[in-house]
Design a protein around this motif. Structure first.
Motif, PDB file in Angstrom:
ATOM      1  N   MET A   1      16.520  49.054  39.164  1.00 31.49           N
ATOM      2  CA  MET A   1      16.712  47.701  38.616  1.00 31.49           C
ATOM      3  C   MET A   1      15.967  46.699  39.492  1.00 31.49           C
ATOM      4  O   MET A   1      16.254  46.579  40.685  1.00 31.49           O
ATOM      5  N   ARG A   2      15.037  45.966  38.873  1.00 31.23           N
ATOM      6  CA  ARG A   2      14.225  45.038  39.640  1.00 31.23           C
ATOM      7  C   ARG A   2      14.520  43.581  39.331  1.00 31.23           C
ATOM      8  O   ARG A   2      14.348  42.710  40.188  1.00 31.23           O
ATOM      9  N   THR A   3      14.936  43.307  38.098  1.00 30.34           N
ATOM     10  CA  THR A   3      15.153  41.908  37.702  1.00 30.34           C
ATOM     11  C   THR A   3      16.477  41.775  36.954  1.00 30.34           C
ATOM     12  O   THR A   3      16.830  42.619  36.131  1.00 30.34           O
TER      13      THR A   3
ATOM     14  N   VAL B   1      14.266  40.516  31.424  1.00 28.86           N
ATOM     15  CA  VAL B   1      14.715  41.144  32.671  1.00 28.86           C
ATOM     16  C   VAL B   1      15.390  42.470  32.348  1.00 28.86           C
ATOM     17  O   VAL B   1      15.660  42.787  31.186  1.00 28.86           O
ATOM     18  N   ASP B   2      15.662  43.253  33.394  1.00 28.66           N
ATOM     19  CA  ASP B   2      16.289  44.560  33.176  1.00 28.66           C
ATOM     20  C   ASP B   2      17.715  44.429  32.660  1.00 28.66           C
ATOM     21  O   ASP B   2      18.158  45.204  31.813  1.00 28.66           O
ATOM     22  N   LEU B   3      18.453  43.435  33.189  1.00 26.55           N
ATOM     23  CA  LEU B   3      19.863  43.269  32.818  1.00 26.55           C
ATOM     24  C   LEU B   3      20.244  41.804  32.879  1.00 26.55           C
ATOM     25  O   LEU B   3      19.857  41.096  33.816  1.00 26.55           O
TER      26      LEU B   3
ATOM     27  N   ALA C   1      16.923  39.815  28.004  1.00 30.32           N
ATOM     28  CA  ALA C   1      17.026  41.051  28.783  1.00 30.32           C
ATOM     29  C   ALA C   1      16.912  42.278  27.891  1.00 30.32           C
ATOM     30  O   ALA C   1      17.017  42.199  26.662  1.00 30.32           O
ATOM     31  N   ARG C   2      16.726  43.407  28.561  1.00 26.72           N
ATOM     32  CA  ARG C   2      16.721  44.685  27.838  1.00 26.72           C
ATOM     33  C   ARG C   2      18.138  45.222  27.653  1.00 26.72           C
ATOM     34  O   ARG C   2      18.421  45.939  26.696  1.00 26.72           O
ATOM     35  N   SER C   3      19.027  44.897  28.596  1.00 27.84           N
ATOM     36  CA  SER C   3      20.434  45.300  28.503  1.00 27.84           C
ATOM     37  C   SER C   3      21.305  44.128  28.923  1.00 27.84           C
ATOM     38  O   SER C   3      20.854  43.243  29.673  1.00 27.84           O
TER      39      SER C   3
ATOM     40  N   HIS D   1      22.769  47.592  23.095  1.00 28.10           N
ATOM     41  CA  HIS D   1      22.255  47.213  24.417  1.00 28.10           C
ATOM     42  C   HIS D   1      23.249  46.349  25.192  1.00 28.10           C
ATOM     43  O   HIS D   1      22.860  45.617  26.106  1.00 28.10           O
TER      44      HIS D   1
ATOM     45  N   GLU E   1      20.892  53.423  27.896  1.00 32.25           N
ATOM     46  CA  GLU E   1      20.186  52.470  28.748  1.00 32.25           C
ATOM     47  C   GLU E   1      21.130  51.383  29.256  1.00 32.25           C
ATOM     48  O   GLU E   1      21.118  51.035  30.445  1.00 32.25           O
TER      49      GLU E   1
ATOM     50  N   ALA F   1      22.338  50.887  33.124  1.00 35.99           N
ATOM     51  CA  ALA F   1      22.083  49.607  33.794  1.00 35.99           C
ATOM     52  C   ALA F   1      23.359  49.044  34.406  1.00 35.99           C
ATOM     53  O   ALA F   1      23.349  48.525  35.532  1.00 35.99           O
TER      54      ALA F   1
END
Length: 361
Positions: free
Chosen positions: A1-3, A55-57, A80-82, A106, A145, A149
């Motif tokens: 997780m980066r963002t 962002v990732d989450l 975000a993606r999740s 998600h 996913e 996350a």
């Protein structure tokens, strides 16, 4: 997780952001109150700039009644993606999320079982989740996913993930969090108009019982309104116990010996039930409850005294399992209660006395 994006920079949102930035995650902060977001950013919780892309989450850190609306807005923006939330009630927000047509593939509900009596970003702490349960409430269509996350989020914050059904979660927190909050407030309210002399007699017992009564009434109003039925059920059972206990106490003053014996038996019964219930509370690191002995040290109110005490306990090779501090009314001393393993009591007491510490029997 980066963002990660944190939407809502109160106590929990800002604490999560601080924990994540401490682990090298880039955190983007949003709040309906821009000043709150800027305050969180000034603490090192992230930036108020918008991310360049999804962002990732995204962590939805808003009151339960707003989770659905905010999630729908975030998904509409493609933030975000999740997505997850940290609301302390789960069934109501889940129903709202479904009613608003949010993408639940998600999204996963969450609730870190951590908090403080204070609220707002200035009360935030990066270590608030360390070792604490973090409940996750996936729906049947929650995707892998989103689940992964959320699990990574919990790990980065130092929490312990627990997967539960949303309704079961709400019943559980009604018992272990929401009802105790109200009971603490009810007891503390007895002090509002109490004689000043009586208030000055407050010791550690009443301090322990009323500690969480300092919580934010507006925040708790939002929480309790979202879980009102479950909390009312618990308090109704408590009310029945209180009624029985009042009857038993009245009987203790009766002229009839039989009534007094019945009253004493009633008081003993409720105390023993309390013993049994308290013994079920998990012990250190979630292990089975362990019985500790308490050694009480009289401590002067001078800088460095508490650190010196802890240092000398360490030199004696004794591990402190828990500690509470009780300040004496009208005196510049306090009592430090050290909970230690029974086998450590004798060497600890002897060692501290040899080093000149005053102990209370």
């Amino acid at each position: 997780m980066r963002t990660v994006a944190v939407v809502g920079t109160g106590l929990i949102g800002t604490s999560a952001a601080l924990a994540l930035t401490g682990r090298g995650v880039a955190v983007y902060l949003e709040d309906a109150d821009p000043d709150a977001a800027r305050t969180a950013a000034s603490l090192g919780a992230g930036t108020t700039e918008a991310p360049d892309g999804p962002v990732d989450l995204a962590i939805i850190a808003v009151p339960p009644a707003l989770v659905g609306k905010v999630l729908a807005d975030c998904q509409r923006r493609g933030l975000a993606r999740s997505y997850t939330d940290v609301a302390s009630v789960k069934a109501g927000p889940r129903a709202e999320v479904a009613a608003l047509g949010c993408d639940t593939t998600h999204y996963i509900g969450g609730h870190p079982m951590a908090g403080r009596e204070r609220s707002g970003p200035l009360a935030a702490r990066a270590d608030i989740f360390e070792g604490r349960p973090w409940v996750l409430t996936p729906t049947p269509d929650t995707g892998t996913e989103a689940l992964n996350a959320a699990l990574e989020l919990v790990a980065l914050c130092g929490g312990v993930p627990i997967v539960m059904d949303a309704a079961a979660h709400d019943r559980a927190v009604a018992l272990v969090s929401h009802a105790p909050q109200l009971l603490s407030s009810i007891i503390a309210a007895r002090l509002e108009q109490a004689d000043e002399t009586a208030v000055r007699l407050c010791g550690q017992g009443v301090r322990d019982v009323t500690r969480i009564a300092a919580s934010d009434p507006l925040l708790w109003g939002d929480i309790l309104s979202a879980n009102a039925a479950a909390v009312a059920d618990i308090l109704q059972e408590v009310a029945a116990d209180l009624g029985s206990t009042v009857t038993a106490l009245r009987a203790l003053q009766a002229a009839d010996e039989g009534e007094r014996r019945a009253g004493a038996a009633g008081i003993e019964a409720v105390m023993r039930r309390g013993n049994t219930g308290q013994a079920r509370i998990p012990g250190k690191h979630g292990a089975p409850p362990t019985r500790y002995e308490t050694v009480t040290v009289v401590l002067g109110d001078q800088p460095g005294e508490l650190g010196r005490l802890f240092g000398e306990v360490g030199q004696l090779g004794v591990n402190i399992e828990d500690v509470t501090i009780e300040h004496s009314t009208g005196q510049q001393v306090g009592h430090v209660h050290l909970d230690v393993a029974p086998s450590a009591v004798r060497p600890l007491v002897g060692g501290l006395r040899d080093r000149g510490w005053a102990l209370r029997d």
